[in-house]
Design an enzyme around this catalytic site. Structure first.
Site, PDB file in Angstrom:
ATOM      1  N   ARG A 116      46.571  54.040  38.742  1.00 13.71           N
ATOM      2  CA  ARG A 116      45.758  52.948  38.184  1.00 13.71           C
ATOM      3  C   ARG A 116      44.606  53.564  37.412  1.00 13.71           C
ATOM      4  O   ARG A 116      43.950  54.494  37.896  1.00 13.71           O
ATOM      5  CB  ARG A 116      45.228  52.043  39.296  1.00 13.71           C
ATOM      6  N   ARG A 176      35.085  49.148  52.462  1.00 13.06           N
ATOM      7  CA  ARG A 176      36.385  48.663  51.996  1.00 13.06           C
ATOM      8  C   ARG A 176      36.282  48.500  50.491  1.00 13.06           C
ATOM      9  O   ARG A 176      35.213  48.678  49.902  1.00 13.06           O
ATOM     10  CB  ARG A 176      36.726  47.338  52.685  1.00 13.06           C
ATOM     11  N   CYS A 212      46.993  39.805  45.334  1.00 14.91           N
ATOM     12  CA  CYS A 212      46.609  40.532  44.124  1.00 14.91           C
ATOM     13  C   CYS A 212      46.919  39.731  42.862  1.00 14.91           C
ATOM     14  O   CYS A 212      46.301  39.943  41.822  1.00 14.91           O
ATOM     15  CB  CYS A 212      47.317  41.885  44.077  1.00 14.91           C
ATOM     16  N   GLY A 213      47.866  38.812  42.945  1.00 14.50           N
ATOM     17  CA  GLY A 213      48.193  37.959  41.799  1.00 14.50           C
ATOM     18  C   GLY A 213      47.355  36.706  41.717  1.00 14.50           C
ATOM     19  O   GLY A 213      47.601  35.857  40.853  1.00 14.50           O
TER      20      GLY A 213
END
Length: 586
Positions: free
Chosen positions: A63, A182, A455-456
């Site tokens: 990424r 996190r 995530c979408g």
């Protein structure tokens, strides 16, 4: 007691991981001790390097990180060339072939099927051009999001780009903040549309104004503790703080430091900022920031612009930056549609060439997985719009293409429960040919997440899909939960799930039935979200009746049972750098 992941990070994390990653790359996949793989994979994520799922051993995703989706033509061209050379797997995707890039919902890019041995070569090609994978994953500050047309938007309230760049260069690049409790999301919106979606970020600056010393000052209100995932979504809550643009960085840094110092490092299920804000409350956080983390007075919140927010709002005149739009300097930006965010390498290169030839070479990525070409003069518009690549990625997509996003899914993700990208591509064609929406509706937002990590961004969609499992005809199959009526904008709310565990091949029929009811039942000018808001949940569930149709699902059976959803036979992985299998006795 800190959790297992925290112990691993305390031993080694952040910038120091790079040297070890390069060492493993030079020695090859087998140099990573078997009993240490999970530990190293945790650390690799800081550098944007993610191991693929079971059955794809030795293959990785990378990424990239580019604040506010900023790219130039040279950078996008290089990324496309990297995809052509390195992002090719042992089998082709039946819909997309080999060699493509994925655009993400945080305005960045992902590359798949990479070999660990090639990571240093990829860095050598991209980093001299200003493209990095640093801090693109793991427990750190993720890609910082904002208005993708900051500095160009004709109706911009305050330019957020200088603040975004300051956060990137001074805070996100600081290795002292590498090991956050996190993953941590920052956004800054300076536009009137709210297109950084501050309400679903750990901290967001949103445009506001306040009268100070008799003068109206433009700046930002601060919200904290937003996020999706785990069916425990939270809207970011107002901190009752107004900051001038020159103090925006300082407040973001202060909250980041507070979360770094006090965030939960024991329970990974409860250590995101949304739970931190739940526990502390905004009053205590504000007082703590004022007393210990900033050396200036925190002004009370000003008047926000939320009533003007249209980005992913589900309301009338919703903004998504697709199409041709005039900039503040008289030139134009052109937003293209890349359905589900998957862009073939050759198309990425072609878009880079168009940006260089017809614009300034500047490109932006949006939170809806689309690219924007900036700074196009009127006299260049016709030639740009006639380019063949725009036949595939048009600025005038149909309502289903325009509104749809999808995460990675079981194709590569270890936690996903359903295949997403190829399924959605085929579903979009089926809906185009078999479903309809009223003529005045230019988009239906269908967001697909392979699991509840979301995530979408299924929770914020007109129609949100989340991957599950179910039995059909005695066989375990991929299934989806169907939610409706989500959106952010002025009044963020999340979907209500009206159908659960629907076999994936019956989902397009359910969507078509739902849209038919919408067309018949809506009031004049009513949006899909508005219709859902006034329709009771039982009726919506009945309207969304699952149904088998002519739609053929590309991988209905449980894809987690195979090494790749679209491949038969045994996995070749792990493989050497040249793609040949590594025998178990090597």
């Amino acid at each position: 007691m800190v959790n297992k992941k925290e112990k691993q990070k305390q031993a080694l994390y952040g910038d120091d991981v790079r040297e070890k990653l390069i060492e493993f790359a030079e020695r090859g996949w087998d140099s990573i001790p078997e009993d240490e793989k999970d530990e190293w994979f945790t650390r690799f994520k800081f550098w944007g390097v993610f191991h693929h799922r079971s059955g794809q051993e030795s293959y990785f995703m990378m990424r990239l990180a580019n604040v506010n989706g900023q790219l130039n033509a040279e950078q996008l061209r290089a990324i496309g060339e990297v995809a052509e050379e390195y992002a090719t797997g042992p089998v082709e995707n039946p819909e997309f072939g080999n060699g493509w890039i994925d655009l993400t919902t945080r305005q960045s890019i992902q590359l798949h099927w990479l070999k660990l041995e090639h990571v240093p070569e990829i860095w050598e090609k991209l980093e001299p051009l200003g493209v990095t994978s640093r801090s693109a994953g793991g427990d750190t500050m993720r890609n910082i999001t904002g208005c993708p047309v900051a500095g160009r938007d004709k109706h911009e309230f305050v330019n957020s780009q200088p603040i975004l760049d300051h956060i990137q260069n001074e805070l996100r690049d600081d290795d002292a903040f590498a090991n956050m409790p996190r993953k941590y999301n920052i956004s800054v919106t300076g536009c009137r549309q709210g297109c950084a979606q501050d309400s679903i970020n750990g901290i967001g600056l949103e445009p506001a104004e306040k009268k100070i010393d008799g003068r109206t000052v433009r700046g930002f209100n601060v919200v904290v503790g937003g996020g999706l995932g785990g069916r425990e979504a939270r809207e970011a809550r107002p901190l009752d703080v107004f900051v001038r643009p020159e103090r925006g960085y300082d407040v973001v840094k202060a909250f980041t430091q507070l979360y770094y110092d006090e965030g939960n490092r024991e329970n990974r299920q409860k250590n995101r900022t949304r739970f931190f804000v739940d526990e502390w409350g905004t009053d205590l956080i504000r007082d703590k920031l004022q007393d210990e983390y900033v050396d200036f007075e925190l002004k009370r919140a000003g008047t926000d612009l939320r009533e003007e927010y249209t980005y992913n709002s589900g309301g009338p005149n919703e903004t998504d930056h697709v199409g041709v739009h005039e900039q503040q300097d008289g030139r134009n930006y052109v937003g293209l549609s890349v359905p589900i965010g998957r862009l073939p390498a050759e198309d990425a290169i072609a878009i880079a060439d168009l940006a260089a030839e017809h614009g300034s070479g500047e490109i932006r990525l949006t939170r809806r997985q689309n690219p924007i070409i900036l700074d196009v003069p009127d006299e260049d518009l016709d030639d740009l719009l006639a380019a063949p690549v725009l036949d595939r990625h048009t600025p005038e997509p149909n309502p289903f293409e325009r509104g749809t996003m999808a995460c990675t899914g079981t194709e590569f993700c270890s936690i996903a429960l359903a295949e997403t990208k190829t399924r959605t591509a085929r579903m979009l064609r089926w809906l185009r040919d078999n479903a309809s929406v009223p003529d005045d509706v230019d988009k239906i937002k269908i967001h697909f997440s392979g699991c509840t990590a979301d995530c979408g961004q299924a929770m914020t969609a007109d129609i949100g899909l989340q991957g599950m499992r179910a039995r059909k005809d005695g066989e375990m199959v991929e299934a989806l939960d169907i939610g409706v009526g989500g959106g952010v904008g002025e009044d963020p709310s999340f979907v209500d799930f009206v159908q659960q565990r629907v076999p994936a091949d019956e989902v397009p029929g359910a969507i078509a039935n739902l849209l038919e009811a919408f067309g018949e039942e809506r009031r004049a000018g009513e949006t899909f979200r508005e219709w859902c808001d006034r329709t009771d949940e039982e009726a919506l569930a009945e309207f969304a009746t699952p149904e088998e149709t002519s739609y053929e699902d590309p991988c209905l059976t449980d894809a987690k049972q195979s090494w790749y959803p679209f491949a038969e036979g045994e996995s070749p992985a792990p493989t050497r750098v040249d793609g040949t299998p590594i025998p178990s006795d090597d």
